[in-house]
Design an enzyme around this catalytic site. Structure first.
Site, PDB file in Angstrom:
ATOM      1  N   GLU A  39       0.819  -1.222   0.000  1.00  0.00           N
ATOM      2  CA  GLU A  39       0.000   0.000   0.000  1.00  0.00           C
ATOM      3  C   GLU A  39       0.850   1.269   0.000  1.00  0.00           C
ATOM      4  O   GLU A  39       0.339   2.348   0.321  1.00  0.00           O
ATOM      5  CB  GLU A  39      -0.965   0.015   1.192  1.00  0.00           C
ATOM      6  CG  GLU A  39      -2.024  -1.061   1.170  1.00  0.00           C
ATOM      7  CD  GLU A  39      -3.007  -0.986   0.017  1.00  0.00           C
ATOM      8  OE1 GLU A  39      -2.827  -0.151  -0.888  1.00  0.00           O
ATOM      9  OE2 GLU A  39      -3.955  -1.797   0.024  1.00  0.00           O
ATOM     10  N   HIS A  50      -2.875   2.483   8.430  1.00  0.00           N
ATOM     11  CA  HIS A  50      -3.891   1.695   7.719  1.00  0.00           C
ATOM     12  C   HIS A  50      -4.028   0.350   8.415  1.00  0.00           C
ATOM     13  O   HIS A  50      -3.033  -0.352   8.605  1.00  0.00           O
ATOM     14  CB  HIS A  50      -3.481   1.501   6.261  1.00  0.00           C
ATOM     15  CG  HIS A  50      -4.283   0.443   5.558  1.00  0.00           C
ATOM     16  ND1 HIS A  50      -5.653   0.429   5.561  1.00  0.00           N
ATOM     17  CD2 HIS A  50      -3.892  -0.641   4.841  1.00  0.00           C
ATOM     18  CE1 HIS A  50      -6.072  -0.621   4.879  1.00  0.00           C
ATOM     19  NE2 HIS A  50      -5.036  -1.291   4.437  1.00  0.00           N
ATOM     20  N   HIS A  54      -6.738  -3.273   9.192  1.00  0.00           N
ATOM     21  CA  HIS A  54      -7.898  -4.090   8.824  1.00  0.00           C
ATOM     22  C   HIS A  54      -8.656  -4.414  10.113  1.00  0.00           C
ATOM     23  O   HIS A  54      -9.088  -5.547  10.323  1.00  0.00           O
ATOM     24  CB  HIS A  54      -7.468  -5.387   8.134  1.00  0.00           C
ATOM     25  CG  HIS A  54      -6.786  -5.170   6.816  1.00  0.00           C
ATOM     26  ND1 HIS A  54      -6.193  -6.188   6.114  1.00  0.00           N
ATOM     27  CD2 HIS A  54      -6.618  -4.054   6.071  1.00  0.00           C
ATOM     28  CE1 HIS A  54      -5.668  -5.702   4.987  1.00  0.00           C
ATOM     29  NE2 HIS A  54      -5.915  -4.401   4.945  1.00  0.00           N
ATOM     30  N   TYR A  66     -20.641  11.008  19.952  1.00  0.00           N
ATOM     31  CA  TYR A  66     -20.037  12.292  19.568  1.00  0.00           C
ATOM     32  C   TYR A  66     -18.589  12.177  19.111  1.00  0.00           C
ATOM     33  O   TYR A  66     -18.047  13.112  18.521  1.00  0.00           O
ATOM     34  CB  TYR A  66     -20.201  13.328  20.685  1.00  0.00           C
ATOM     35  CG  TYR A  66     -19.361  13.096  21.918  1.00  0.00           C
ATOM     36  CD1 TYR A  66     -19.901  12.465  23.037  1.00  0.00           C
ATOM     37  CD2 TYR A  66     -18.043  13.525  21.976  1.00  0.00           C
ATOM     38  CE1 TYR A  66     -19.148  12.262  24.174  1.00  0.00           C
ATOM     39  CE2 TYR A  66     -17.275  13.323  23.113  1.00  0.00           C
ATOM     40  CZ  TYR A  66     -17.831  12.692  24.205  1.00  0.00           C
ATOM     41  OH  TYR A  66     -17.079  12.498  25.333  1.00  0.00           O
ATOM     42  N   HIS A 124     -12.575  -3.432   3.006  1.00  0.00           N
ATOM     43  CA  HIS A 124     -11.112  -3.558   3.139  1.00  0.00           C
ATOM     44  C   HIS A 124     -10.612  -3.179   4.536  1.00  0.00           C
ATOM     45  O   HIS A 124     -10.009  -4.013   5.202  1.00  0.00           O
ATOM     46  CB  HIS A 124     -10.462  -2.668   2.063  1.00  0.00           C
ATOM     47  CG  HIS A 124      -8.968  -2.717   2.051  1.00  0.00           C
ATOM     48  ND1 HIS A 124      -8.232  -2.418   0.930  1.00  0.00           N
ATOM     49  CD2 HIS A 124      -8.052  -2.980   3.021  1.00  0.00           C
ATOM     50  CE1 HIS A 124      -6.941  -2.536   1.204  1.00  0.00           C
ATOM     51  NE2 HIS A 124      -6.808  -2.871   2.469  1.00  0.00           N
ATOM     52  N   TYR A 126      -8.822  20.442  21.873  1.00  0.00           N
ATOM     53  CA  TYR A 126      -8.816  19.454  22.958  1.00  0.00           C
ATOM     54  C   TYR A 126      -7.696  18.454  22.707  1.00  0.00           C
ATOM     55  O   TYR A 126      -7.602  17.862  21.654  1.00  0.00           O
ATOM     56  CB  TYR A 126     -10.154  18.728  22.997  1.00  0.00           C
ATOM     57  CG  TYR A 126     -10.194  17.578  23.980  1.00  0.00           C
ATOM     58  CD1 TYR A 126     -10.408  17.800  25.329  1.00  0.00           C
ATOM     59  CD2 TYR A 126     -10.002  16.265  23.560  1.00  0.00           C
ATOM     60  CE1 TYR A 126     -10.440  16.765  26.221  1.00  0.00           C
ATOM     61  CE2 TYR A 126     -10.033  15.223  24.445  1.00  0.00           C
ATOM     62  CZ  TYR A 126     -10.247  15.475  25.782  1.00  0.00           C
ATOM     63  OH  TYR A 126     -10.269  14.427  26.656  1.00  0.00           O
TER      64      TYR A 126
HETATM   65 ZN    ZN Z   1      -5.140  -3.133   3.569  1.00  0.00          ZN
END
Ligand code: ZN
Length: 215
Positions: free
Chosen positions: A74, A93, A95, A114, A155, A208
């Site tokens: 990726e 990233h 999964h 929220y 994904h 914050y």
């Molecule tokens: Zn992936």
């Protein structure tokens, strides 16, 4: 070794993501940008065996500078995000299971709590595209517009931040938010917070937990 602190931080983040169950096996990938260099996890290395030396350093065009192994599949996703988001210093990233489950069900993460306000607006689900492709990278960049997180359809999830600690925290909150929605919706029809409330909370959250301004 180039970018030693970033590479050590990536190893620590990956091992924490693995311990927390946000990634399984060799899934997921993490990067940090410093100047015109990007440190990114290599492809196919179990996080328990990952060392700073195995985290590759690449230029923003993807060329390897100091990378003993092939980069994460990726890498195009990470590079496209950095190209589109000059303020981004890290990309995570995963999964993670709830985010991935919801990515197969929804077009955006419903505002069941929220915390939905902490990503800059509704968290969108990027249309599915095959992993590792430029199409997926473009799809993610579109879904991330004005946001610090998105889901990738069927994904997983992507979060960005000015630094790795922030991007990592966002991935944990996003997984939690998706998990809460799945639990609530499995038991009934959740009440959702109106967009005006999410916008008001987003304004309140501004600042914050942030570092004080340096100037
Ligand atoms: Zn992936």
């Amino acid at each position: 070794m180039l970018l030693p602190a970033a590479r050590e931080a990536i190893v620590a983040a990956c091992q924490e993501l693995s311990r927390a169950g946000l990634v399984v096996g060799t899934a997921g990938n993490v990067s940090v940008r410093e100047g015109d260099l990007v440190a990114v996890t290599p492809s196919g290395v179990r996080y328990a065996a990952l060392t700073p030396e195995l985290v590759g350093v690449h230029r923003l065009d993807g060329a390897a500078v100091e990378a003993p192994l092939a980069a994460s599949s990726e890498l195009p996703l990470h590079l496209a995000i950095y190209a589109a988001r000059p303020e981004a210093g890290a990309v995570v990233h995963t999964h993670s299971p709830a985010a991935t489950a919801l990515s197969a069900l929804a077009d955006e993460v419903p505002a069941v709590h929220y915390y939905a306000a902490m990503f800059g607006g509704p968290v969108l689900v990027a249309p599915y595209a095959r992993y590792g492709t430029d199409e997926l990278a473009r799809s993610a960049v579109r879904a991330l517009r004005d946001r610090t997180g998105c889901l990738l359809g069927n994904h997983g999830a992507v979060t960005v931040g000015p630094d790795l600690a922030t991007a990592h925290d966002k991935s944990v909150y996003l997984e939690w938010l998706c998990d809460v929605y799945l639990r609530a919706s499995s038991a009934g029809t959740p009440r959702l917070l109106p967009p005006a409330e999410i916008a008001a909370v987003a304004a309140k959250l501004t600042g914050y937990g942030q570092q004080p301004p340096s100037a």
